[in-house]
Design an enzyme around this catalytic site. Structure first.
Site, mmCIF file in Angstrom:
data_model
loop_
_atom_site.group_PDB
_atom_site.id
_atom_site.type_symbol
_atom_site.label_atom_id
_atom_site.label_comp_id
_atom_site.label_asym_id
_atom_site.label_seq_id
_atom_site.Cartn_x
_atom_site.Cartn_y
_atom_site.Cartn_z
ATOM 1 N N SER A 165 0.873 -1.180 0.000
ATOM 2 C CA SER A 165 0.000 0.000 0.000
ATOM 3 C C SER A 165 0.901 1.218 0.000
ATOM 4 C CB SER A 165 -0.854 0.010 1.278
ATOM 5 O OG SER A 165 -1.460 1.264 1.460
ATOM 6 N N TYR A 180 -1.800 -1.286 10.549
ATOM 7 C CA TYR A 180 -1.945 -1.491 9.100
ATOM 8 C C TYR A 180 -0.737 -0.897 8.368
ATOM 9 C CZ TYR A 180 -3.793 -1.189 4.323
ATOM 10 O OH TYR A 180 -3.967 -1.305 2.951
ATOM 11 N N LYS A 184 2.034 -2.970 6.117
ATOM 12 C CA LYS A 184 2.286 -2.751 4.686
ATOM 13 C C LYS A 184 3.763 -2.406 4.426
ATOM 14 C CE LYS A 184 -1.686 -3.930 3.200
ATOM 15 N NZ LYS A 184 -1.823 -5.119 2.329
ATOM 16 N N THR A 215 -13.030 0.298 -3.159
ATOM 17 C CA THR A 215 -13.398 -1.121 -3.038
ATOM 18 C C THR A 215 -14.276 -1.266 -1.797
ATOM 19 O OG1 THR A 215 -11.556 -1.712 -1.603
ATOM 20 C CG2 THR A 215 -11.163 -1.887 -3.974
HETATM 21 N N1 NAD Z 1 -8.736 -0.542 -1.319
HETATM 22 C C1 NAD Z 1 -7.704 0.256 -1.101
HETATM 23 O O1 NAD Z 1 -7.825 1.481 -1.118
HETATM 24 C C2 NAD Z 1 -6.347 -0.314 -0.863
HETATM 25 C C3 NAD Z 1 -5.260 0.554 -0.861
HETATM 26 C C4 NAD Z 1 -3.990 0.046 -0.642
HETATM 27 C C5 NAD Z 1 -3.820 -1.302 -0.426
HETATM 28 N N2 NAD Z 1 -4.890 -2.131 -0.417
HETATM 29 C C6 NAD Z 1 -4.641 -3.541 -0.170
HETATM 30 O O2 NAD Z 1 -5.175 -4.295 -1.230
HETATM 31 C C7 NAD Z 1 -5.575 -5.571 -0.753
HETATM 32 C C8 NAD Z 1 -7.005 -5.826 -1.164
HETATM 33 O O3 NAD Z 1 -7.822 -4.810 -0.619
HETATM 34 P P1 NAD Z 1 -9.324 -4.608 -1.092
HETATM 35 O O4 NAD Z 1 -9.601 -3.168 -1.070
HETATM 36 O O5 NAD Z 1 -9.575 -5.384 -2.329
HETATM 37 O O6 NAD Z 1 -10.084 -5.283 0.150
HETATM 38 P P2 NAD Z 1 -11.475 -6.049 0.199
HETATM 39 O O7 NAD Z 1 -11.843 -6.060 1.656
HETATM 40 O O8 NAD Z 1 -12.450 -5.492 -0.775
HETATM 41 O O9 NAD Z 1 -11.075 -7.520 -0.258
HETATM 42 C C9 NAD Z 1 -10.181 -8.291 0.497
HETATM 43 C C10 NAD Z 1 -10.481 -9.765 0.267
HETATM 44 O O10 NAD Z 1 -9.573 -10.503 1.081
HETATM 45 C C11 NAD Z 1 -10.293 -11.549 1.700
HETATM 46 N N3 NAD Z 1 -9.653 -11.948 2.954
HETATM 47 C C12 NAD Z 1 -9.609 -11.265 4.126
HETATM 48 N N4 NAD Z 1 -8.987 -11.992 5.068
HETATM 49 C C13 NAD Z 1 -8.604 -13.150 4.478
HETATM 50 C C14 NAD Z 1 -7.924 -14.304 4.928
HETATM 51 N N5 NAD Z 1 -7.531 -14.425 6.198
HETATM 52 N N6 NAD Z 1 -7.694 -15.302 4.049
HETATM 53 C C15 NAD Z 1 -8.118 -15.214 2.762
HETATM 54 N N7 NAD Z 1 -8.784 -14.147 2.279
HETATM 55 C C16 NAD Z 1 -9.026 -13.139 3.130
HETATM 56 C C17 NAD Z 1 -11.689 -10.972 1.955
HETATM 57 O O11 NAD Z 1 -12.655 -12.014 2.139
HETATM 58 C C18 NAD Z 1 -11.900 -10.166 0.689
HETATM 59 O O12 NAD Z 1 -12.516 -10.930 -0.332
HETATM 60 C C19 NAD Z 1 -5.371 -5.546 0.758
HETATM 61 O O13 NAD Z 1 -4.138 -6.165 1.060
HETATM 62 C C20 NAD Z 1 -5.324 -4.071 1.076
HETATM 63 O O14 NAD Z 1 -4.591 -3.778 2.229
HETATM 64 C C21 NAD Z 1 -6.158 -1.673 -0.630
#
Ligand code: NAD
Length: 276
Positions: A165, A180, A184, A215
């Site tokens: 991230s 968090y 990251k 998301t």
């Molecule tokens: N959305 C953002 O703005 C953003 C920004 C930077 C980084 N990220 C990173 O991107 C990644 C995805 O984020 P997102 O926005 O798609 O989140 P999201 O919550 O929409 O999706 C995350 C998915 O991971 C699954 N998950 C959670 N815990 C789990 C586990 N223990 N085992 C298997 N699956 C599991 C959930 O069921 C979900 O389907 C994350 O690592 C997040 O930190 C997101």
């Protein structure tokens, strides 16, 4: 301007044709979009890992409809396998990889996208929630990357992409999320460290660091604090949140042979956030 007579207009090295891809956290959000990007780039063997069977089945239905309706693909040409897996459990990750290797024989590109975020002031952050966050965001990514590498080394190499991230590089404001951010930063440095360990075995490890993307993960935060969206957009030089598809080019670049001399790198896709 050049008019190209035939489509698609892209470098052949970007193609995911013939590659077996696997994504954790694939049932929704960025993970699901990474799957879509791989299919769009020619991948026909795809494994989706997430916590619940039902959510994965829905994601597979969505991807099938996309492939048929938007890409005019023959549905029988696209093989998708869904595996229920808790990345926080090493046993569960090992079992999931065993299923994938049983199904496809190998894995060429693995994306560790499963992750969670929670917001508490550090002073009051419940210890069990800190532990859970690190179990998923750090240990889960490590188990995924290690199992990927074990299999890739046996078959000649591959590409692993860890989803970090922009929070690995900056401290988000105003929401409070120290564990968090630290998780990251750990993922970012894990990518560099593993890249060095496995470079000679042709296993590349890079990290992709998104900025604020729309998301379900961020929707949950914005539901509790609707004014936050304007704050985040104001802090982002491009003045908007990212759409999940804004990451498609970067994920395909890192997963494909287009990046075959790229390892230990971070690609930030954050609308300029970290540049300020
Ligand atoms: N959305 C953002 O703005 C953003 C920004 C930077 C980084 N990220 C990173 O991107 C990644 C995805 O984020 P997102 O926005 O798609 O989140 P999201 O919550 O929409 O999706 C995350 C998915 O991971 C699954 N998950 C959670 N815990 C789990 C586990 N223990 N085992 C298997 N699956 C599991 C959930 O069921 C979900 O389907 C994350 O690592 C997040 O930190 C997101």
């Amino acid at each position: 301007m050049v008019n190209y007579p035939t489509a698609p207009i892209t470098l052949p090295t970007f193609s995911m044709q013939g590659k077996v891809c696997m994504v954790t956290g694939a049932a929704r959000g960025l993970g699901l979009e990474f799957c879509r990007a791989f299919i769009q780039s020619g991948c026909t063997c795809l494994a989706l890992l997430d916590l619940r069977d039902l959510d994965i089945a829905t994601a597979i239905e969505e991807l099938s409809a996309f492939a048929t309706n938007e890409l005019a693909l023959d549905p029988s040409a696209l093989k998708m396998v869904g595996v229920a897996c808790d990345v926080a459990s090493e046993t569960s990750v090992k079992q999931a990889f065993a299923t994938i290797i049983d199904t496809f024989g190998r894995v060429d590109a693995v994306v560790a996208s499963a992750g969670i975020v929670e917001n508490y002031p550090a002073i009051d952050y419940p210890a069990d929630r800190v532990k859970l966050l690190f179990d998923i965001n750090v240990h889960g990514v490590f188990y995924t990357a290690r199992e990927a590498a074990r299999n890739m080394i046996a078959t000649g190499g591959g590409s692993i992409i860890l989803i970090s991230s922009m929070s690995a590089n900056i401290v988000n404001i105003p929401q409070l999320q120290t564990p968090y951010n630290a998780s990251k930063a750990a993922v970012k440095h894990m990518a560099s460290s593993l890249a060095v360990e496995w470079a000679k075995q042709n296993v590349r490890v890079n990290c992709l660091s998104p900025g604020y993307m729309l998301t379900k993960l961020t929707a949950e935060i914005l539901r509790k604090d609707p004014d936050l969206k304007a704050t985040w957009e104001g802090l982002t030089p491009m003045g908007r949140m990212g759409q999940p598809e804004d990451l498609a080019g970067a994920i395909v670049f890192l997963a494909s042979d287009a990046s075959k001399f790229v390892t230990g790198s971070e690609i930030r896709v954050d609308g300029g956030y970290c540049a300020v």
